[in-house]
Motif scaffolding. Structure first.
Motif, PDB file in Angstrom:
ATOM      1  N   UNK A 106      45.363  46.153  47.391  1.00 28.78           N
ATOM      2  CA  UNK A 106      45.294  45.678  45.789  1.00 28.78           C
ATOM      3  C   UNK A 106      44.830  47.049  45.068  1.00 28.78           C
ATOM      4  N   UNK A 107      43.955  47.857  45.537  1.00 30.25           N
ATOM      5  CA  UNK A 107      43.728  49.085  44.765  1.00 30.25           C
ATOM      6  C   UNK A 107      44.846  49.899  44.519  1.00 30.25           C
ATOM      7  N   UNK A 121      53.076  52.233  46.861  1.00 32.67           N
ATOM      8  CA  UNK A 121      52.056  51.373  47.015  1.00 32.67           C
ATOM      9  C   UNK A 121      52.838  50.148  47.961  1.00 32.67           C
ATOM     10  N   UNK A 122      53.838  49.603  47.549  1.00 32.07           N
ATOM     11  CA  UNK A 122      54.627  48.508  48.424  1.00 32.07           C
ATOM     12  C   UNK A 122      55.010  49.055  50.039  1.00 32.07           C
ATOM     13  N   UNK A 123      55.044  50.057  50.119  1.00 23.61           N
ATOM     14  CA  UNK A 123      55.597  50.833  51.557  1.00 23.61           C
ATOM     15  C   UNK A 123      53.906  50.809  52.309  1.00 23.61           C
ATOM     16  N   UNK A 124      53.130  51.257  51.436  1.00 28.21           N
ATOM     17  CA  UNK A 124      51.724  51.059  52.128  1.00 28.21           C
ATOM     18  C   UNK A 124      51.328  49.845  52.569  1.00 28.21           C
ATOM     19  N   UNK A 125      51.736  48.718  51.842  1.00 31.87           N
ATOM     20  CA  UNK A 125      51.264  47.322  52.049  1.00 31.87           C
ATOM     21  C   UNK A 125      52.093  47.048  53.395  1.00 31.87           C
ATOM     22  N   UNK A 158      53.891  46.631  37.986  1.00 33.84           N
ATOM     23  CA  UNK A 158      53.674  47.577  36.682  1.00 33.84           C
ATOM     24  C   UNK A 158      52.990  47.092  35.645  1.00 33.84           C
ATOM     25  N   UNK A 159      52.634  45.812  35.552  1.00 33.34           N
ATOM     26  CA  UNK A 159      51.852  45.001  34.718  1.00 33.34           C
ATOM     27  C   UNK A 159      50.803  44.369  35.045  1.00 33.34           C
ATOM     28  N   UNK A 160      50.156  45.258  36.465  1.00 32.65           N
ATOM     29  CA  UNK A 160      49.020  44.756  36.990  1.00 32.65           C
ATOM     30  C   UNK A 160      47.824  45.477  36.836  1.00 32.65           C
ATOM     31  N   UNK A 161      46.647  44.734  36.788  1.00 37.13           N
ATOM     32  CA  UNK A 161      45.377  45.694  36.562  1.00 37.13           C
ATOM     33  C   UNK A 161      44.147  44.611  37.597  1.00 37.13           C
ATOM     34  N   UNK A 162      43.622  45.559  38.382  1.00 37.99           N
ATOM     35  CA  UNK A 162      42.455  45.105  39.334  1.00 37.99           C
ATOM     36  C   UNK A 162      41.188  45.267  38.446  1.00 37.99           C
ATOM     37  N   UNK A 163      40.304  44.294  38.064  1.00 37.23           N
ATOM     38  CA  UNK A 163      39.217  44.292  37.429  1.00 37.23           C
ATOM     39  C   UNK A 163      38.159  43.975  38.430  1.00 37.23           C
ATOM     40  N   UNK A 164      37.069  44.680  38.658  1.00 38.84           N
ATOM     41  CA  UNK A 164      35.700  44.520  39.496  1.00 38.84           C
ATOM     42  C   UNK A 164      34.670  44.303  38.679  1.00 38.84           C
ATOM     43  N   UNK A 165      34.180  43.167  38.831  1.00 35.76           N
ATOM     44  CA  UNK A 165      32.772  42.834  38.156  1.00 35.76           C
ATOM     45  C   UNK A 165      31.609  42.662  38.901  1.00 35.76           C
ATOM     46  N   UNK A 166      30.667  41.975  38.679  1.00 31.70           N
ATOM     47  CA  UNK A 166      29.520  41.817  39.631  1.00 31.70           C
ATOM     48  C   UNK A 166      28.776  40.344  39.446  1.00 31.70           C
ATOM     49  N   UNK A 167      28.620  39.937  40.301  1.00 31.43           N
ATOM     50  CA  UNK A 167      27.536  38.624  40.545  1.00 31.43           C
ATOM     51  C   UNK A 167      28.389  37.374  39.783  1.00 31.43           C
ATOM     52  N   UNK A 168      27.829  36.866  38.733  1.00 33.19           N
ATOM     53  CA  UNK A 168      28.571  35.792  38.013  1.00 33.19           C
ATOM     54  C   UNK A 168      29.379  36.072  37.038  1.00 33.19           C
TER      55      UNK A 168
END
Length: 381
Positions: A106-107, A121-125, A158-168
């Motif tokens: 995902x990263x 990234x797809x080949x890595x997957x 190409x239009x994707x973003x991972x956002x990492x938060x915390x807790x609630x």
């Protein structure tokens, strides 16, 4: 008995702070929705869509390379594109997660900048999951995404973003509110106000089978005044009326601090004393909040008290001269009534109605003032 209920509850509940986060970042004519175009989505007036899926965990990272949550999310997005629910050219895809973990597929997808990065990234997957068989729980999603719809997957990444938060999920909300230049001490109060409102609106709409959507205009109409007052450092009332049965009120009744004894000395009725206790508690809470939020400082507070004491002293003298026919009890009750009805500003702003009475009771508790004409003889400092 072990149960998945707490984790599931967190997953659903996290959509409320995420919707609030998107409302705080939205522009005029935008609409934020919950469980309509994803877990949470923002639809702009120009037709652009931000579709967000929220994944949470109490323990570990919910987006490992072999997690169902990860591959089902991409499968749902691609299926929505095929069904023409999403316009791939106008949609941004966000995956929000409340826990971080080891860097993985995902990263790689999120960091891919150009077509070459995406293909790598797809080949890595494919390499990492080369041992996945058709009986694995993620196979149906992984196969649909990577093997059957690679072309669409490339566009999604190409239009994707991972956002990492915390807790609630409230840390991001705090950051957005802070950007509006709201005093630090008022942020939690504002979050509580906003959160309560947004939960009520969403639940009520879902209950009557309406789409859970909130427009920028609805949000602005409801809270623009609150934000303006906060930025101007107005004396916001952080409290609510305490009922007679409230535990804090009853605690005061039990310990009978000096300000209550002062009220008893002028024969105030029990229900009247309970109302005065409520004012005392509310003024105490607001005073602490205002000082913590740097709305007032010690100098301002002492000046306010000094003006109240001055008014009390003048009224006391006036009543002693003009109301000689009244008994001591009646004189004390009249003095209390006059002082409670006093209009006195703090930094040219009139505070909540409980502030005057509550501050007088705090002074009576020291005691710096009193209500009975002979209060100094009755109550030692």
């Amino acid at each position: 008995m072990k149960s998945n209920a707490p984790g599931q509850l967190l997953g659903y509940s996290m959509q409320f702070p995420r919707a609030l986060y998107h409302l705080l970042r939205s522009d005029p004519y935008d609409v934020v929705c919950v469980e309509v175009l994803g877990d949470v989505a923002t639809l702009s007036s120009g037709g652009e869509l931000l579709s967000e899926e929220d994944k949470s965990s109490i323990a570990g990272n919910p987006l490992t390379d072999r997690s169902t949550d990860l591959w089902k999310t991409f499968s749902n997005w691609i299926e929505a594109i095929i069904n023409k629910d999403f316009d791939i050219e106008k949609t941004q895809f966000v995956l929000y997660c409340n826990k971080s973990g080891r860097q993985g597929i995902v990263n790689k997808f999120s960091l891919a900048q150009d077509l070459s990065d995406v293909q790598s990234a797809i080949e890595y997957a494919r390499t990492e999951l080369s041992d996945i068989k058709s009986d694995h729980e993620i196979w149906v999603y992984y196969n649909f995404v990577v093997n059957e719809n690679e072309t669409l997957l490339i566009k999604v990444i190409q239009s994707f973003e991972l956002q990492i938060g915390n807790g609630a999920g409230y840390d991001e909300v705090r950051t957005e509110i802070k950007k509006t230049h709201v005093p630090e001490g008022q942020i939690e109060f504002i979050i509580e106000k906003l959160s309560g409102w947004i939960q009520k609106i969403i639940i009520e709409k879902i209950a009557v089978r309406e789409n859970a959507t909130i427009s920028w205009e609805e949000f602005d109409h409801q809270f623009s005044v609150l934000f303006d007052r906060s930025r101007c450092r107005e004396l916001i009332d952080f409290t609510m009326q305490y009922s007679m049965e409230d535990e804090k009120v009853q605690d005061q009744v039990k310990i009978r601090p000096k300000y209550i004894q002062q009220l008893e000395a002028i024969d105030l009725k029990d229900e009247e004393i309970l109302a005065e206790i409520s004012d005392y508690l509310r003024a105490d809470v607001n005073r602490e909040k205002w000082i913590a939020g740097e709305i007032i400082d010690e100098e301002v507070a002492l000046d306010f008290e000094a003006r109240l004491i001055s008014f009390w002293e003048n009224q006391r003298k006036r009543i002693k001269i003009t109301q000689r026919t009244l008994g001591e009890i009646e004189q004390g009750q009249l003095l209390l009534s006059d002082c409670k009805s006093r209009q006195e500003a703090i930094r040219s702003i009139y505070p909540p109605s409980s502030t005057i009475a509550g501050t007088y009771h705090a002074l009576a508790d020291e005691p710096t003032i009193g209500w009975h004409p002979k209060w100094e003889n009755i109550f030692s400092k």
